[in-house]
Design an enzyme around this catalytic site. Structure first.
Site, PDB file in Angstrom:
ATOM      1  N   ASP A  19       0.814  -1.214   0.000  1.00 38.88           N
ATOM      2  CA  ASP A  19       0.000   0.000   0.000  1.00 38.88           C
ATOM      3  C   ASP A  19       0.849   1.265   0.000  1.00 38.88           C
ATOM      4  O   ASP A  19       0.485   2.257  -0.625  1.00 38.88           O
ATOM      5  CB  ASP A  19      -1.006   0.005   1.148  1.00 38.88           C
TER       6      ASP A  19
ATOM      7  N   ASP B 141       4.444   0.075  13.424  1.00 43.24           N
ATOM      8  CA  ASP B 141       3.798  -1.243  13.455  1.00 43.24           C
ATOM      9  C   ASP B 141       4.660  -2.358  14.033  1.00 43.24           C
ATOM     10  O   ASP B 141       4.132  -3.292  14.644  1.00 43.24           O
ATOM     11  CB  ASP B 141       3.326  -1.678  12.067  1.00 43.24           C
TER      12      ASP B 141
END
Length: 842
Positions: free
Chosen positions: A52, A461
């Site tokens: 992405d 993350d």
């Protein structure tokens, strides 16, 4: 139809020698969301994955991946690392298309484009669109939104977001026209009340699927299906006249949104997965359906029902070699694990990848391994004891030439294996992480410790990583930063006089978000002096490691000494930039707007320091690792240097303006190199200087780092001439070379490890933005001669205290609120306002 013609072909013209050869620091695990994997239907071994925010990758024969978009995201074209769709030409395995763009809201000022490669990603051309593309928007795992007609390689369809509808090319992707006969542009917005536009934008069209078994009409496939984010009127549309007219498919399911639509040509059937959310994070209900192309009969083949159905469905793979065999994935089964189902009878019955025996006991019909990224097991699987199979599974593919080979994308990595048909016999398959070569992490902080750990990497993350020495850079770490394991670490720093002492900050309220290490970042402990309400921002460690300054995102600038409770520093503005002197424990530095602040009492209080001349914005502060009181400050007017603890400054250089991050690293002999991201003679790039800013060299060449304003930068404290760049989506790059008087000598930094990432450089890079119509521009990936961005030039005034006068070329930024760079355009172009934050030379 509205047709937009291509703009003239543009080529870069000013040759320069590539300064450094760049390669990735190796994690081996991906690190981010993989929305899609696409296999070529007719040529074995050809497959691609899209990230992405991290570009595109090509599959290698050993299950590793090679990045193929590292030359197309130079600064102003940073959004080209956002990929919203992939398409392969069924008749030509060398041709790949991609829909590029990051956001459809104001976060991305640029329109999107359709990129085309005719050599499997080595070179690219671009057809610019008149609207935005959202590679990192909600719904990015549906699709594919882009498809090539299997009967005619000149015909390509693209389903757009934001109400822009369906688009078609009849010249192999050179130009695209709006298909005005397709009128449903989507009705669904994830959150209509979202004022940022991120969740309130129309999801638009979701997929384009050709029926290759249908007849041709005027040389084109006659039957085409398009999915739409509309759960009110209809979500699947059909054309039986090669796209001239469209109608909702009769008898189709309602209520849910379709995610994937796969053709099984031998069965003459479509399989579709549905969810009540658009993905990739949501979905609490859903279904799987089969549509018979011959009888037009819909059959609900959802694998589970009742209380067992607490998720939607995303990933869907059909076995081309074995008609009736398919696999589907729960889009998000957050607990206790993801779920994948397999059927050998067209969905009449299913078997799961795991099932309950007697709660909480489970039968797992799989084995897990992570040979390329051991940190995934130690930091995820061994800790959480659930979600081992991943999450956000929007792509689940079976190799069309090998029924045993399967791959699927998750929110963390790529997984799969080579014994899928064992599911049908011994009912146990081997699953491994298979993202070697994919480095998709968003890097939030970097530092190299002189005499200590070679590289500390804070990431989004995945917390962060420690590389003890330069020889470790090509080897995946055994663990990430744990205990505490912050989902996102926002900053990391070291104590200059006690270099084993490290501090880092995290970004999640609810627990203490400061971690400390006394062994160079090998192990960590929680700093309980932090409250559970402060989070984010940046940290600075005093020279002796007794004091931590924390410029938080939530509670202003805080201070703790000897692990005491953090207290507010009232003399500094909230979110001020902070840094510590690395040799004198008494001194800390800070900056906000154009004011530089100094503390000489170990951070207790701050007062204004010396003036920064004409600068109106401080962007970064770095302190010399071995010389007390030597401070470098990057600003919109250049780099300023103080040698007296910030009492006074001189403009170090006027050759670079609007300088973002800066860093120092060991150079030749006893010298230190200065590295800077800024606007210079070769454009907005990474520059290096071996003579304290007297001369500058373009170290970046045509390697993409995305937007330089968002990059992290560190010079090695231990390896002469080695420099690190942290990107927003492509992990950390590093290179090594010698800078001498404005020229460089590159030294290979490729690891001898077989798991290291292959690196390429590019010879021509061009911006791809356009405000009218489509255009085609060329970039070429090579490993030898490269050229700079020819549309960017600059000249400086004779005054060392004023901002450099410069011009920027076609498509470059030239204005906008908070912009402080060049405002004059090259001859033939004018600075035109695109929005309040972005003006462009057109």
């Amino acid at each position: 139809m509205r047709t937009f013609n291509a703009l003239p072909l543009l080529l870069a013209a000013v040759p320069t020698k590539a300064a450094f050869s760049w390669t990735n620091v190796h994690t081996g695990g991906g690190g981010g969301f993989i929305p899609s994997i696409v296999f070529h239907p007719k040529t074995q071994g050809v497959a691609y994955a899209r990230a992405d925010i991290g570009g595109m990758y090509k599959l290698n024969s050993d299950d590793s991946w090679t990045p193929i978009s590292d030359g197309i995201a130079q600064d102003a074209s940073w959004h080209n690392w956002g990929t919203d769709a992939l398409a392969l030409d069924p008749e030509n395995a060398d041709v790949v298309y991609a829909a590029l763009g990051m956001y459809t809201n104001s976060w991305d000022p640029n329109n999107g484009c359709i990129a085309k490669s005719t050599d499997q990603g080595s070179t690219w051309t671009f057809s610019n669109l008149t609207f935005k593309v959202g590679g990192n928007m909600p719904g990015r795992g549906t699709g594919e939104r882009l498809a090539v007609d299997p009967a005619n390689s000149d015909i390509i369809y693209f389903g757009a977001r934001s109400g822009h509808g369906l688009w078609k090319s009849t010249d192999g992707g050179v130009t695209f026209s709006n298909v005005t006969s397709f009128t449903n542009t989507g009705t669904y917005r994830e959150d209509p009340s979202d004022t940022t536009g991120y969740e309130s934008d129309l999801m638009g069209l979701l997929f384009v699927t050709f029926d290759s078994t249908s007849a041709t009409l005027n040389g084109a496939t006659s039957r085409i299906f398009v999915g739409v984010a509309d759960n009110i009127t209809a979500s699947v549309y059909e054309s039986t006249d090669a796209g001239s007219t469209w109608a909702p498919l009769a008898g189709q399911p309602g209520a849910f949104f379709p995610h994937k639509c796969r053709l099984q040509p031998t069965e003459k059937a479509l399989y579709l997965t549905y969810s009540n959310g658009i993905g990739p994070y949501d979905g609490t209900d859903g279904a799987v359906w089969r549509y018979d192309l011959t009888t037009s009969v819909w059959t609900d083949i959802t694998p589970v029902s009742g209380s067992n159905l607490y998720f939607g469905f995303g990933g869907l793979g059909v076995d081309i070699l074995n008609p009736g065999t398919l696999v589907v994935a729960a889009l998000n089964s957050w607990w206790p694990n993801a779920q994948i189902f397999r059927s050998n009878n067209s969905g009449a019955t299913w078997s799961p990848l795991w099932e309950w025996t007697s709660y909480p006991s489970m039968n797992n019909y799989y084995g897990l391994s992570t040979p390329n990224a051991p940190w995934i097991q130690t930091s995820f699987w061994d800790v959480t004891n659930d979600e081992d199979l991943g999450w956000m599974i929007e792509s689940l593919e079976i190799d069309p030439f090998d029924s045993n080979h399967w791959l699927y994308g998750t929110g963390l990595t790529i997984m799969g294996g080579h014994d899928l048909t064992n599911w049908d016999t011994v009912h146990n398959v081997s699953i491994a992480t298979l993202a070697n070569g994919v480095e998709e992490m968003a890097v939030t902080g970097l530092t190299s410790v002189p005499g200590g750990s070679e590289l500390l990497v804070a990431v989004g993350d995945d917390s962060g990583f420690t590389y003890v020495s330069s020889s470790n850079l090509g080897t995946a770490p055994a663990t990430n930063w744990m205990t505490p394991e912050f989902s996102t670490s926002t900053s990391v720093d070291y104590a200059g006089l006690t270099v084993a002492d490290i501090v880092r900050s995290g970004n999640t309220a609810g627990t203490q978000q400061i971690g400390v290490s006394s062994n160079g970042g090998s192990t960590w402990s929680i700093d309980y002096g932090a409250t559970t309400t402060a989070y984010g921002g940046t940290v600075a460690y005093s020279a002796s490691g007794d004091t931590v300054l924390w410029s938080t995102a939530s509670q202003g600038v805080l201070r703790s000494q000897y692990t005491s409770t953090f207290a507010s520093i009232s003399s500094l503005p909230a979110t001020a930039l902070i840094a510590s002197d690395k040799q004198n424990d008494n001194y800390f530095y800070a900056g906000s707007s154009a004011t530089f602040y100094v503390s000489s009492n170990n951070g207790e209080t701050f007062a204004a320091g010396g003036s920064l001349g004409s600068a109106t914005q401080i962007n970064y502060i770095t302190v010399h690792p071995t010389t007390a009181g030597k401070v470098y400050v990057s600003t919109n007017a250049g780099i300023y240097l103080s040698t007296n603890f910030g009492s006074s400054f001189t403009l170090l250089t006027s050759a670079l303006t609007n300088v973002y991050q800066i860093a120092l690293g060991v150079g030749s002999g006893s010298t230190w190199n200065l590295y800077a991201f800024g606007t210079g003679p070769a454009g907005n790039k990474l520059y290096g200087s071996a003579d304290n800013g007297s001369t500058w060299t373009d170290l970046q060449g045509t390697q993409s780092f995305g937007a330089i304003s968002g990059c992290q930068l560190a010079g090695s404290g231990n390896v002469a001439g080695q420099v690190y760049v942290g990107t927003n989506g492509r992990g950390v790059f590093y290179a090594k070379g010698t800078i001498t008087g404005g020229s460089t000598t590159a030294t290979s930094t490729s690891s001898t490890s077989t798991s290291s990432v292959k690196s390429t450089s590019t010879s021509t890079i061009l911006s791809t933005k356009s405000t009218s119509g489509t255009s085609t521009t060329q970039t070429t990936l090579s490993t030898s001669t490269v050229t700079t961005h020819s549309s960017i030039t600059s000249s400086t005034t004779s005054s060392s205290s004023s901002v450099a006068t410069c011009t920027v070329g076609h498509y470059a930024q030239c204005g906008g609120e908070t912009y402080t760079g060049c405002t004059s355009c090259a001859s033939g172009y004018t600075c035109q306002v695109q929005n309040p934050y972005y003006s462009q030379c057109l």
